[in-house]
Design an enzyme around this catalytic site. Structure first.
Site, PDB file in Angstrom:
ATOM      1  N   ARG A 156     -10.396  33.250 -13.969  1.00 45.40           N
ATOM      2  CA  ARG A 156     -10.845  31.866 -13.695  1.00 45.40           C
ATOM      3  C   ARG A 156     -10.117  31.244 -12.505  1.00 45.40           C
ATOM      4  NH1 ARG A 156     -13.550  28.728 -17.746  1.00 45.40           N
ATOM      5  NH2 ARG A 156     -14.754  30.176 -18.999  1.00 45.40           N
TER       6      ARG A 156
ATOM      7  N   ARG B  81     -11.261  24.541 -11.771  1.00 46.72           N
ATOM      8  CA  ARG B  81     -11.015  23.099 -11.660  1.00 46.72           C
ATOM      9  C   ARG B  81      -9.601  22.700 -11.288  1.00 46.72           C
ATOM     10  NH1 ARG B  81     -13.938  22.623 -17.263  1.00 46.72           N
ATOM     11  NH2 ARG B  81     -13.001  24.681 -17.233  1.00 46.72           N
TER      12      ARG B  81
ATOM     13  N   ARG C 142     -17.736  20.842  -6.828  1.00 47.45           N
ATOM     14  CA  ARG C 142     -18.376  20.527  -8.113  1.00 47.45           C
ATOM     15  C   ARG C 142     -18.796  19.069  -8.232  1.00 47.45           C
ATOM     16  NH1 ARG C 142     -20.159  20.754 -11.518  1.00 47.45           N
ATOM     17  NH2 ARG C 142     -19.185  21.146 -13.525  1.00 47.45           N
TER      18      ARG C 142
ATOM     19  N   ASP D 213     -20.906  33.339 -14.083  1.00 51.48           N
ATOM     20  CA  ASP D 213     -20.527  33.112 -15.476  1.00 51.48           C
ATOM     21  C   ASP D 213     -21.096  34.221 -16.341  1.00 51.48           C
ATOM     22  OD1 ASP D 213     -19.188  30.789 -17.160  1.00 51.48           O
ATOM     23  OD2 ASP D 213     -20.778  31.690 -18.360  1.00 51.48           O
TER      24      ASP D 213
ATOM     25  N   TYR E 106     -22.416  33.853 -28.025  1.00 54.46           N
ATOM     26  CA  TYR E 106     -23.038  32.656 -27.437  1.00 54.46           C
ATOM     27  C   TYR E 106     -24.552  32.664 -27.634  1.00 54.46           C
ATOM     28  CZ  TYR E 106     -18.581  31.601 -25.268  1.00 54.46           C
ATOM     29  OH  TYR E 106     -17.271  31.277 -25.073  1.00 54.46           O
TER      30      TYR E 106
HETATM   31  O1  CP3 Z   1     -12.687  34.099 -12.947  1.00 56.48           O
HETATM   32  C1  CP3 Z   1     -13.330  33.457 -12.085  1.00 56.48           C
HETATM   33  O2  CP3 Z   1     -12.798  32.642 -11.312  1.00 56.48           O
HETATM   34  C2  CP3 Z   1     -14.799  33.770 -11.923  1.00 56.48           C
HETATM   35  C3  CP3 Z   1     -15.688  32.868 -12.603  1.00 56.48           C
HETATM   36  C4  CP3 Z   1     -15.813  32.842 -14.114  1.00 56.48           C
HETATM   37  C5  CP3 Z   1     -16.247  31.683 -14.797  1.00 56.48           C
HETATM   38  N1  CP3 Z   1     -16.447  32.004 -16.106  1.00 56.48           N
HETATM   39  C6  CP3 Z   1     -16.489  30.382 -14.172  1.00 56.48           C
HETATM   40  C7  CP3 Z   1     -16.560  29.196 -15.021  1.00 56.48           C
HETATM   41  C8  CP3 Z   1     -15.666  33.852 -15.069  1.00 56.48           C
HETATM   42  C9  CP3 Z   1     -15.166  35.275 -14.900  1.00 56.48           C
HETATM   43  C10 CP3 Z   1     -16.090  33.307 -16.315  1.00 56.48           C
HETATM   44  C11 CP3 Z   1     -16.126  34.092 -17.561  1.00 56.48           C
HETATM   45  C12 CP3 Z   1     -16.483  33.422 -18.810  1.00 56.48           C
HETATM   46  N2  CP3 Z   1     -17.393  32.403 -19.000  1.00 56.48           N
HETATM   47  C13 CP3 Z   1     -15.998  33.805 -20.082  1.00 56.48           C
HETATM   48  C14 CP3 Z   1     -15.047  34.952 -20.357  1.00 56.48           C
HETATM   49  C15 CP3 Z   1     -13.642  34.634 -20.021  1.00 56.48           C
HETATM   50  C16 CP3 Z   1     -13.069  33.474 -20.797  1.00 56.48           C
HETATM   51  O3  CP3 Z   1     -12.663  32.505 -20.141  1.00 56.48           O
HETATM   52  O4  CP3 Z   1     -12.975  33.563 -22.028  1.00 56.48           O
HETATM   53  C17 CP3 Z   1     -16.583  32.967 -21.037  1.00 56.48           C
HETATM   54  C18 CP3 Z   1     -16.344  33.003 -22.529  1.00 56.48           C
HETATM   55  C19 CP3 Z   1     -17.475  32.090 -20.341  1.00 56.48           C
HETATM   56  C20 CP3 Z   1     -18.381  31.072 -20.928  1.00 56.48           C
HETATM   57  C21 CP3 Z   1     -18.030  29.722 -20.441  1.00 56.48           C
HETATM   58  N3  CP3 Z   1     -18.283  29.256 -19.164  1.00 56.48           N
HETATM   59  C22 CP3 Z   1     -17.431  28.690 -21.184  1.00 56.48           C
HETATM   60  C23 CP3 Z   1     -16.992  28.795 -22.632  1.00 56.48           C
HETATM   61  C24 CP3 Z   1     -17.337  27.595 -20.326  1.00 56.48           C
HETATM   62  C25 CP3 Z   1     -16.870  26.216 -20.706  1.00 56.48           C
HETATM   63  C26 CP3 Z   1     -15.405  26.151 -20.893  1.00 56.48           C
HETATM   64  C27 CP3 Z   1     -14.768  25.741 -19.608  1.00 56.48           C
HETATM   65  O5  CP3 Z   1     -13.802  26.388 -19.196  1.00 56.48           O
HETATM   66  O6  CP3 Z   1     -15.231  24.736 -19.057  1.00 56.48           O
HETATM   67  C28 CP3 Z   1     -17.831  27.983 -19.047  1.00 56.48           C
HETATM   68  C29 CP3 Z   1     -17.887  27.171 -17.807  1.00 56.48           C
HETATM   69  C30 CP3 Z   1     -17.185  27.739 -16.614  1.00 56.48           C
HETATM   70  N4  CP3 Z   1     -17.289  29.022 -16.184  1.00 56.48           N
HETATM   71  C31 CP3 Z   1     -16.346  27.019 -15.711  1.00 56.48           C
HETATM   72  C32 CP3 Z   1     -15.963  27.922 -14.708  1.00 56.48           C
HETATM   73  C33 CP3 Z   1     -15.118  27.633 -13.497  1.00 56.48           C
HETATM   74  C34 CP3 Z   1     -16.023  25.554 -15.778  1.00 56.48           C
HETATM   75  C35 CP3 Z   1     -17.242  24.779 -15.408  1.00 56.48           C
HETATM   76  C36 CP3 Z   1     -17.001  23.705 -14.391  1.00 56.48           C
HETATM   77  O7  CP3 Z   1     -16.664  23.970 -13.224  1.00 56.48           O
HETATM   78  O8  CP3 Z   1     -17.237  22.544 -14.768  1.00 56.48           O
END
Ligand code: CP3
Length: 357
Positions: free
Chosen positions: A32, A36, A45, A81, A157
């Site tokens: 990640r 943010r 964003r 994602d 999910y």
């Molecule tokens: O690693 C990176 O920088 C690449 C991008 C990436 C994102 N999500 C961007 C993201 C990766 C590799 C993921 C994987 C992901 N997404 C997982 C597996 C890893 C983990 O963190 O457990 C899971 C379970 C998800 C599903 C997901 N996406 C959730 C549960 C959420 C909401 C929780 C949160 O952190 O906000 C997201 C949204 C998300 N995916 C964000 C980002 C940067 C935040 C959204 C935003 O910018 O508002």
């Protein structure tokens, strides 16, 4: 000697780590890392919805490269994602501030049968395109990582419809309709193989499978349901590039996870890297495993934990990372300290890698 003096080719270093080799220094990146905690990410964003960034290659490329530009991480993970393929398989997907929402979740055999094996070059063309553009922009010496959700975590999910502690609906589906659940995991695996192959064809150096929620299952269910689907993906990729398999809270599953076929196991801070190395041997490389919350600690604590983590594997077959994604409010300077501390430690004879450039 500083890392600058070593002038290491990051891609060579990363691939050597994946092969379990002794390293001049350990490559470091953060799950990640495009997110943010970075003001430049928040700026984008503020103007664009999350899925819009994922689906617009120019924006996805920009945010993917941001942590490389600012922190000098050793690998760039493409911005996307794990839920993107759920949408391509036919489910409605919303990704708002409260996390993912799938308003028409998978709850029956009919729902499973409707899921499409999609063509990633058309349905998710933005993702290979983003990878191609990142590779073009940063050049051949920087590893670019593709990824996908692992079948169980994606199924959580798709069945639950949102993040929910324990994923009781998904488990209930598995217990009541094991055959249908098998079919769901198998279908996700079949869709994931071409999805990852398209990312590899676009230039991904390695791919990571995210299995954040597999630790929710016991060893028996993991072995019966989850492991075969993970193995199906990894063997389906045919050793084109190294595969990193991320699992969280999975100590009880490690004997099984070792048989996934992954080149690298990425684990969280609840496990001791040295102990896993002793148990699994040196052939399987390890990634991790600093608690992301450590980056809220004072500088001395961040340095101490980072150095302990590095020393636990002695610079062999190790990719330094966090044990889960970096948290949204992490101070950027603490992320910087983690990366710099990781990159400053030199291990084995540094000359071959320096000369390899
Ligand atoms: O690693 C990176 O920088 C690449 C991008 C990436 C994102 N999500 C961007 C993201 C990766 C590799 C993921 C994987 C992901 N997404 C997982 C597996 C890893 C983990 O963190 O457990 C899971 C379970 C998800 C599903 C997901 N996406 C959730 C549960 C959420 C909401 C929780 C949160 O952190 O906000 C997201 C949204 C998300 N995916 C964000 C980002 C940067 C935040 C959204 C935003 O910018 O508002």
């Amino acid at each position: 000697m500083t890392i600058q003096a070593l002038s290491i080719n990051r891609k060579d270093l990363f691939l050597r780590a994946c092969r379990g080799e002794a390293l001049p220094r350990v490559p470091v990146w953060m799950m990640r890392q495009a997110g943010r905690y970075l003001p430049e990410y928040r700026e984008i964003r503020a103007k664009h919805a999350f899925l819009g960034v994922c689906k617009t290659p120019e924006l996805a490329v920009e945010v993917s490269i941001q942590p490389f530009r600012r922190l000098g991480v050793d690998a760039i993970i493409v911005f996307s994602d794990i839920l993107i393929p759920a949408e391509a398989m036919g489910l409605q997907l919303e990704l708002g501030d409260t996390g993912p929402n799938l308003p028409n979740p998978v709850r029956s055999k009919a729902d499973v049968d409707k899921l499409k094996i999609f063509d990633p070059e058309t349905e998710t063309a933005f993702l290979p395109e983003a990878i191609r553009q990142i590779v073009k922009s940063v050049g051949p010496d920087v590893p670019v990582l593709g990824f996908a959700g692992a079948p169980w975590t994606l199924a959580c999910y798709m069945v639950e419809g949102k993040t929910k502690e324990g994923f009781a609906t998904a488990k209930s589906f598995l217990y009541h309709e094991p055959k249908t659940f098998h079919e769901l995991l198998h279908r996700i695996a079949r869709a994931t193989i071409p999805y990852l192959k398209a990312q590899i064809a676009a230039g991904a150096t390695a791919v990571q499978l995210f299995d954040t929620w597999c630790g929710e299952l016991d060893l028996d269910d993991y072995n019966r349901f989850v492991l075969p689907a993970v193995q199906e993906i990894i063997s389906g990729l045919g050793h084109l590039v190294p595969v990193i398999y991320y699992t969280k809270a999975s100590h009880h599953l490690l004997p099984a996870i070792a048989h996934s076929g992954a080149n690298v196991l990425s684990v969280d801070w609840r496990v001791d890297l040295a102990e896993i190395r002793r148990t699994l041997g040196p052939k399987i490389a390890l990634q991790g495993n600093v608690d992301p919350a450590i980056l809220f600690g004072p500088p001395e604590k961040i340095q101490e934990v980072t150095l302990d983590t590095l020393n636990s594997l002695g610079g062999r077959g190790h990719i330094l990372n966090l044990g889960h994604g970096i948290l949204p409010h992490t101070p950027v300077e603490n992320a910087q300290l983690f990366i710099e501390t990781g990159q400053q430690v030199l291990f084995h004879d540094a000359r071959p890698a320096a000369q390899a450039r």
